[in-house]
Design a protein around this motif. Structure first.
Motif, PDB file in Angstrom:
ATOM      1  N   VAL A  16      48.586  46.795  65.333  1.00 45.72           N
ATOM      2  CA  VAL A  16      48.740  45.827  66.365  1.00 45.72           C
ATOM      3  C   VAL A  16      48.291  44.348  65.921  1.00 45.72           C
ATOM      4  N   ASP A  17      47.449  44.138  65.162  1.00 40.54           N
ATOM      5  CA  ASP A  17      46.853  42.786  64.634  1.00 40.54           C
ATOM      6  C   ASP A  17      48.197  42.506  63.648  1.00 40.54           C
ATOM      7  N   ALA A  18      48.803  43.273  63.015  1.00 35.20           N
ATOM      8  CA  ALA A  18      49.784  42.864  62.237  1.00 35.20           C
ATOM      9  C   ALA A  18      51.104  42.394  62.907  1.00 35.20           C
ATOM     10  N   ALA A  19      51.267  43.153  64.075  1.00 35.52           N
ATOM     11  CA  ALA A  19      52.338  43.018  65.213  1.00 35.52           C
ATOM     12  C   ALA A  19      52.250  41.495  65.654  1.00 35.52           C
ATOM     13  N   ARG A  20      51.283  41.360  65.988  1.00 38.82           N
ATOM     14  CA  ARG A  20      50.776  39.985  66.556  1.00 38.82           C
ATOM     15  C   ARG A  20      50.968  38.811  65.679  1.00 38.82           C
ATOM     16  N   ALA A  21      50.716  39.133  64.230  1.00 43.04           N
ATOM     17  CA  ALA A  21      50.636  38.059  63.096  1.00 43.04           C
ATOM     18  C   ALA A  21      52.046  37.908  62.530  1.00 43.04           C
ATOM     19  N   HIS A  22      52.760  38.903  62.552  1.00 40.96           N
ATOM     20  CA  HIS A  22      53.964  38.917  61.993  1.00 40.96           C
ATOM     21  C   HIS A  22      55.443  38.898  62.651  1.00 40.96           C
ATOM     22  N   THR A  23      55.156  38.845  63.814  1.00 42.09           N
ATOM     23  CA  THR A  23      56.583  39.048  64.761  1.00 42.09           C
ATOM     24  C   THR A  23      56.545  37.650  65.738  1.00 42.09           C
ATOM     25  N   PRO A  24      57.749  37.368  66.070  1.00 43.41           N
ATOM     26  CA  PRO A  24      57.961  36.260  66.972  1.00 43.41           C
ATOM     27  C   PRO A  24      57.468  36.618  68.503  1.00 43.41           C
ATOM     28  N   PRO A  25      57.039  35.745  69.087  1.00 42.40           N
ATOM     29  CA  PRO A  25      56.562  36.120  70.403  1.00 42.40           C
ATOM     30  C   PRO A  25      57.601  36.867  71.507  1.00 42.40           C
ATOM     31  N   ASP A  26      58.659  36.665  71.219  1.00 36.56           N
ATOM     32  CA  ASP A  26      59.707  37.282  72.112  1.00 36.56           C
ATOM     33  C   ASP A  26      60.199  38.673  71.502  1.00 36.56           C
ATOM     34  N   ALA A  27      59.587  39.037  70.655  1.00 35.32           N
ATOM     35  CA  ALA A  27      59.995  40.451  69.831  1.00 35.32           C
ATOM     36  C   ALA A  27      59.863  41.663  70.945  1.00 35.32           C
ATOM     37  N   GLU A  28      60.931  42.512  70.892  1.00 39.98           N
ATOM     38  CA  GLU A  28      60.710  43.770  71.668  1.00 39.98           C
ATOM     39  C   GLU A  28      59.874  44.629  70.958  1.00 39.98           C
ATOM     40  N   ILE A  29      58.742  44.864  71.312  1.00 37.01           N
ATOM     41  CA  ILE A  29      57.847  45.620  70.468  1.00 37.01           C
ATOM     42  C   ILE A  29      57.607  47.117  71.519  1.00 37.01           C
ATOM     43  N   VAL A  30      57.750  48.158  70.576  1.00 48.22           N
ATOM     44  CA  VAL A  30      57.529  49.393  71.085  1.00 48.22           C
ATOM     45  C   VAL A  30      56.377  50.007  70.435  1.00 48.22           C
ATOM     46  N   LEU A  31      55.309  50.317  71.109  1.00 47.26           N
ATOM     47  CA  LEU A  31      54.042  50.885  70.599  1.00 47.26           C
ATOM     48  C   LEU A  31      54.334  52.347  70.612  1.00 47.26           C
TER      49      LEU A  31
END
Length: 173
Positions: A16-31
């Protein structure tokens, strides 16, 4: 950008921390959390095998025999997965989709990653040394078969370079 973050007990925070650090804020994230189907299945099978023993046909089984432990395991797994996904979403602190799948873990992760632009997962093997053993069998399968780029993270600070395995004997100078 579509991103899948594989949520696993013990390593999910780093993902999750990697997703926050390495993806743009508007990324469509699926956990994504995957519950293995084999454990409840084995309990169902063991319970079914016991039903045919120890009492005459047509007679009601002993008290407690009517409760299939596989069903209980399924409920416990679902509750655990739901809590992990909730904790991960809170830590991510941005809009996301929570997905839970059941089946062969490595195959479900690869299937979920189809059409994504990034898959984030953590090392799940021997994390005391650099090298291929830092990946367990499921993570190795996912890394080898992912249909998109993979961001592979250490769930804690990586070990130092001296932990790297020596080169094979046929590569020695």
């Amino acid at each position: 950008m579509a991103v899948v973050v594989w949520i696993v007990e013990g390593t999910w925070r780093a993902c999750v921390d990697a997703a926050r650090a390495h993806t743009p804020p508007d990324a469509e994230i699926v956990l994504l959390h995957v519950t293995p189907a084999d454990v409840p299945g084995a309990a169902h099978g063991a319970f079914a095998g016991l039903l045919g023993r120890g009492h005459p046909a047509g007679q009601r089984p002993a008290e407690g025999w009517g409760r299939d432990p596989g069903t209980r395991l399924e409920h416990l797994a679902a509750a655990s997965a739901e809590q992990l996904l909730q904790d991960a979403a809170e830590r991510l602190d941005r809009p996301c989709t929570r997905t839970e799948r059941t089946g062969r873990v490595e195959r479900e992760v690869v299937a979920e990653a189809e059409g994504s632009e990034l898959l984030i997962l953590a090392r799940d093997g021997d994390r005391s040394h650099l090298g291929p053993h830092s990946l367990g069998p499921a993570a190795r399968f996912v890394v080898d078969h992912a249909p998109c780029p993979v961001l592979l993270v250490w769930p804690e600070p990586p070990p130092g370079l001296p932990t790297m395995p020596p080169p094979p004997p046929h590569h020695a100078p």
